[in-house]
Design an enzyme around this catalytic site. Structure first.
Site, PDB file in Angstrom:
ATOM      1  N   ARG A   1      -3.630  12.557   8.551  1.00  0.00           N
ATOM      2  CA  ARG A   1      -3.168  12.353   7.171  1.00  0.00           C
ATOM      3  C   ARG A   1      -1.768  12.923   6.974  1.00  0.00           C
ATOM      4  O   ARG A   1      -1.168  12.727   5.928  1.00  0.00           O
ATOM      5  CB  ARG A   1      -4.056  13.105   6.183  1.00  0.00           C
ATOM      6  CG  ARG A   1      -5.398  12.517   5.854  1.00  0.00           C
ATOM      7  CD  ARG A   1      -5.320  11.507   4.751  1.00  0.00           C
ATOM      8  NE  ARG A   1      -6.332  11.628   3.736  1.00  0.00           N
ATOM      9  CZ  ARG A   1      -7.601  11.247   3.850  1.00  0.00           C
ATOM     10  NH1 ARG A   1      -8.064  10.772   4.961  1.00  0.00           N
ATOM     11  NH2 ARG A   1      -8.417  11.343   2.836  1.00  0.00           N
TER      12      ARG A   1
ATOM     13  N   ARG B   1     -19.298  10.041  -5.610  1.00  0.00           N
ATOM     14  CA  ARG B   1     -18.672  11.150  -4.902  1.00  0.00           C
ATOM     15  C   ARG B   1     -18.008  12.090  -5.905  1.00  0.00           C
ATOM     16  O   ARG B   1     -17.486  11.648  -6.923  1.00  0.00           O
ATOM     17  CB  ARG B   1     -17.619  10.608  -3.914  1.00  0.00           C
ATOM     18  CG  ARG B   1     -18.179  10.369  -2.542  1.00  0.00           C
ATOM     19  CD  ARG B   1     -17.258   9.657  -1.598  1.00  0.00           C
ATOM     20  NE  ARG B   1     -15.882  10.135  -1.509  1.00  0.00           N
ATOM     21  CZ  ARG B   1     -14.991   9.689  -0.630  1.00  0.00           C
ATOM     22  NH1 ARG B   1     -15.354   8.758   0.263  1.00  0.00           N
ATOM     23  NH2 ARG B   1     -13.757  10.131  -0.623  1.00  0.00           N
TER      24      ARG B   1
HETATM   25  P1  G5P Z   1     -11.942  10.384   2.693  1.00  0.00           P
HETATM   26  O1  G5P Z   1     -13.393  10.281   2.634  1.00  0.00           O
HETATM   27  O2  G5P Z   1     -11.231   9.957   3.904  1.00  0.00           O
HETATM   28  P2  G5P Z   1     -10.106   8.724   1.179  1.00  0.00           P
HETATM   29  O3  G5P Z   1      -9.611   9.171  -0.142  1.00  0.00           O
HETATM   30  O4  G5P Z   1      -9.111   8.639   2.250  1.00  0.00           O
HETATM   31  O5  G5P Z   1     -11.388   9.651   1.420  1.00  0.00           O
HETATM   32  P3  G5P Z   1     -11.939   6.745   0.590  1.00  0.00           P
HETATM   33  O6  G5P Z   1     -12.031   7.193  -0.855  1.00  0.00           O
HETATM   34  O7  G5P Z   1     -13.112   7.030   1.472  1.00  0.00           O
HETATM   35  O8  G5P Z   1     -10.646   7.303   1.237  1.00  0.00           O
HETATM   36  P4  G5P Z   1     -11.705   4.061   1.640  1.00  0.00           P
HETATM   37  O9  G5P Z   1     -12.598   4.441   2.763  1.00  0.00           O
HETATM   38  O10 G5P Z   1     -10.322   3.631   1.991  1.00  0.00           O
HETATM   39  O11 G5P Z   1     -11.589   5.197   0.532  1.00  0.00           O
HETATM   40  O12 G5P Z   1     -12.349   2.943   0.747  1.00  0.00           O
HETATM   41  P5  G5P Z   1     -13.844   2.303   0.778  1.00  0.00           P
HETATM   42  O13 G5P Z   1     -14.872   3.351   0.629  1.00  0.00           O
HETATM   43  O14 G5P Z   1     -13.942   1.368   1.926  1.00  0.00           O
HETATM   44  O15 G5P Z   1     -13.761   1.434  -0.569  1.00  0.00           O
HETATM   45  C1  G5P Z   1     -13.731   2.091  -1.823  1.00  0.00           C
HETATM   46  C2  G5P Z   1     -14.670   1.347  -2.797  1.00  0.00           C
HETATM   47  O16 G5P Z   1     -14.126   0.062  -3.047  1.00  0.00           O
HETATM   48  C3  G5P Z   1     -16.096   1.131  -2.258  1.00  0.00           C
HETATM   49  O17 G5P Z   1     -17.008   1.221  -3.305  1.00  0.00           O
HETATM   50  C4  G5P Z   1     -16.051  -0.327  -1.724  1.00  0.00           C
HETATM   51  O18 G5P Z   1     -17.336  -0.956  -1.749  1.00  0.00           O
HETATM   52  C5  G5P Z   1     -15.080  -0.958  -2.712  1.00  0.00           C
HETATM   53  N1  G5P Z   1     -14.297  -2.068  -2.148  1.00  0.00           N
HETATM   54  C6  G5P Z   1     -13.844  -2.216  -0.880  1.00  0.00           C
HETATM   55  N2  G5P Z   1     -13.162  -3.355  -0.764  1.00  0.00           N
HETATM   56  C7  G5P Z   1     -13.171  -3.937  -1.975  1.00  0.00           C
HETATM   57  C8  G5P Z   1     -12.623  -5.151  -2.505  1.00  0.00           C
HETATM   58  O19 G5P Z   1     -12.012  -5.946  -1.781  1.00  0.00           O
HETATM   59  N3  G5P Z   1     -12.836  -5.395  -3.817  1.00  0.00           N
HETATM   60  C9  G5P Z   1     -13.544  -4.540  -4.634  1.00  0.00           C
HETATM   61  N4  G5P Z   1     -13.720  -4.860  -5.926  1.00  0.00           N
HETATM   62  N5  G5P Z   1     -14.076  -3.390  -4.171  1.00  0.00           N
HETATM   63  C10 G5P Z   1     -13.892  -3.101  -2.879  1.00  0.00           C
HETATM   64  O20 G5P Z   1     -11.488  11.897   2.423  1.00  0.00           O
HETATM   65  C11 G5P Z   1     -12.074  12.648   1.388  1.00  0.00           C
HETATM   66  C12 G5P Z   1     -11.401  13.992   1.289  1.00  0.00           C
HETATM   67  O21 G5P Z   1     -11.602  14.727   2.497  1.00  0.00           O
HETATM   68  C13 G5P Z   1     -10.438  15.493   2.832  1.00  0.00           C
HETATM   69  C14 G5P Z   1      -9.506  15.371   1.636  1.00  0.00           C
HETATM   70  O22 G5P Z   1      -9.848  16.353   0.708  1.00  0.00           O
HETATM   71  C15 G5P Z   1      -9.883  13.968   1.118  1.00  0.00           C
HETATM   72  O23 G5P Z   1      -9.493  13.796  -0.229  1.00  0.00           O
HETATM   73  N6  G5P Z   1      -9.862  14.931   4.055  1.00  0.00           N
HETATM   74  C16 G5P Z   1      -8.839  15.472   4.728  1.00  0.00           C
HETATM   75  N7  G5P Z   1      -8.084  16.577   4.519  1.00  0.00           N
HETATM   76  C17 G5P Z   1      -7.092  16.837   5.398  1.00  0.00           C
HETATM   77  N8  G5P Z   1      -6.802  16.036   6.447  1.00  0.00           N
HETATM   78  C18 G5P Z   1      -7.531  14.922   6.694  1.00  0.00           C
HETATM   79  N9  G5P Z   1      -7.231  14.135   7.764  1.00  0.00           N
HETATM   80  C19 G5P Z   1      -8.595  14.600   5.829  1.00  0.00           C
HETATM   81  N10 G5P Z   1      -9.495  13.604   5.794  1.00  0.00           N
HETATM   82  C20 G5P Z   1     -10.260  13.813   4.717  1.00  0.00           C
HETATM   83 MG    MG Z   2     -13.712   6.172   3.243  1.00  0.00          MG
END
Ligand code: G5P
Ligand code: MG
Length: 239
Positions: A109, A181
Site C-alpha cells: 500500500r 465492516r
Molecule cells: P482492505 O480489506 O484491503 P480496502 O479498503 O483496500 O480494504 P476493500 O474495502 O476490501 O478495500 P475492495 O476489495 O477493493 O475493497 O472491494 P470489494 O470488496 O471487491 O467491493 C466492494 C463492494 O462493492 C462489495 O460489496 C462488492 O460486492 C461491491 N461491488 C463490487 N463490484 C461492484 C460493481 O461493479 N457494482 C456494484 N454496484 N457493486 C460492486 O483493508 C482494510 C484495512 O486494513 C488495513 C488498513 O487499515 C485498511 O483500511 N490494511 C493495511 N494497512 C497497511 N498496509 C496494508 N498493506 C494494508 N492492507 C490492509
Molecule cells: Mg477487499
C-alpha cells in the site's frame, strides 16, 4: 542496464504455462473491486488471492494486545505501520507453495512496503509477473461500500444490490447473519479514500518504473474482469 531492462529480463525467466501460476498484485481504492475481481479470477482460473485486509481482520479477532491494536487501526481507516505489515505478509508468503500463483490483494500500500516486497519475492523466489491497478470513479465508492455486507466467519462478500445474498441479511452457505465492516461507515470511508489518494500514485510510479504496471478502467467489476482477461495472455507470455 536500466530498471526496465532488468524487469523485462526477470519476467522472461518467470513466464508460466497457465494463469493459476501467475504472481500478481491488485492495487485499487477501497471498494474498487479488488476482492470481487480476485474472486472471479479464482472461480474461472483457479488463481488464489491473499488479502492483507483479511489477514488483519483475522488478527483483530484475537484477544491480545496486537489484536486490539490492529482492530483500532482498521476501524480508524488508517494504515498499519509498514514494518509490522511487511512481517505479517512475509510470514504468510513463506507458507505459500512456491509453484502456486498468487494475487496480492491490498499489499503493498506504500512505496516502502513495495520496496520490502521487491526484496522478499527475490528471497522467496517468487518474482512478480504484473501489477494491476483497478480504476473506478470515486463517486461510486461510497454506494458500493455502504451496501457491502460480509460473512465474518468466511470473509464472503455481498452487496445489497449488486451481489445480494439469496435471503436478505444471511450468508448463502452457512445461514449465519451478515454484518457491515467496522470501516464501512461514511466517515471512515472518506479517511481511507484520502489515504489512498496520497499513497497510490507513488506506488503506481514504482511499478511503472519496473515495467510491471497495467491500468484497468473498471466501471463495473464485470467489465474490469473482462479487461483483466485481455491482459492475462501477455502475462503468461503466450500473446
Ligand atoms: P482492505 O480489506 O484491503 P480496502 O479498503 O483496500 O480494504 P476493500 O474495502 O476490501 O478495500 P475492495 O476489495 O477493493 O475493497 O472491494 P470489494 O470488496 O471487491 O467491493 C466492494 C463492494 O462493492 C462489495 O460489496 C462488492 O460486492 C461491491 N461491488 C463490487 N463490484 C461492484 C460493481 O461493479 N457494482 C456494484 N454496484 N457493486 C460492486 O483493508 C482494510 C484495512 O486494513 C488495513 C488498513 O487499515 C485498511 O483500511 N490494511 C493495511 N494497512 C497497511 N498496509 C496494508 N498493506 C494494508 N492492507 C490492509
Ligand atoms: Mg477487499
Amino acid at each position: 542496464m536500466n530498471k526496465r531492462c532488468l524487469a523485462a529480463i526477470s519476467r522472461s525467466y518467470s513466464q508460466h504455462a497457465s494463469v493459476d501460476q501467475l504472481r500478481l498484485i491488485f492495487l485499487g481504492a477501497p471498494g474498487s473491486g479488488k476482492g470481487t475481481i480476485a474472486k472471479k479470477v479464482r472461480e474461472k482460473y483457479g488463481l488464489e488471492s491473499l488479502s492483507s485486509g483479511d489477514i488483519l481482520r483475522a488478527t483483530a479477532e484475537e484477544e491480545s494486545p496486537l489484536g486490539r491494536m490492529v482492530k483500532e487501526v482498521i476501524s480508524s481507516g488508517k494504515l498499519l505501520e509498514d514494518s509490522l505489515m511487511v512481517e505479517m505478509m512475509e510470514n504468510s508468503l513463506k507458507q505459500w507453495p512456491a509453484n502456486k500463483g498468487i494475487i496480492l490483494d491490498g499489499f503493498p500500500r506504500t512505496v516502502d512496503q513495495a520496496k520490502e516486497l521487491d526484496g522478499m519475492v527475490t528471497r522467496i523466489g517468487m518474482p512478480l509477473d504484473g501489477v494491476v491497478s483497478i480504476k473506478v470513479a470515486p463517486e461510486v465508492i461510497i454506494e458500493r461500500l455502504s451496501g457491502r455486507r460480509v460473512h465474518p466467519g468466511s470473509g464472503r462478500v455481498y452487496h445489497v444490490d449488486y451481489n445480494p445474498p439469496k435471503v436478505e441479511g444471511v450468508d448463502d452457505v452457512t445461514g449465519e447473519p451478515l454484518v457491515q465492516r467496522s470501516d464501512d461507515t461514511v466517515e471512515v470511508i472518506l479517511s481511507r479514500l484520502q489515504i489512498y489518494e496520497e499513497t497510490a500514485q507513488p506506488l503506481r510510479d514504482h511499478y511503472d518504473n519496473m515495467n510491471l504496471l497495467h491500468v484497468i478502467e473498471s466501471e463495473t467489476s464485470d467489465i474490469g474482469f473482462q479487461r483483466l482477461e485481455q491482459v492475462l495472455p501477455q502475462l503468461i507470455g503466450s500473446s
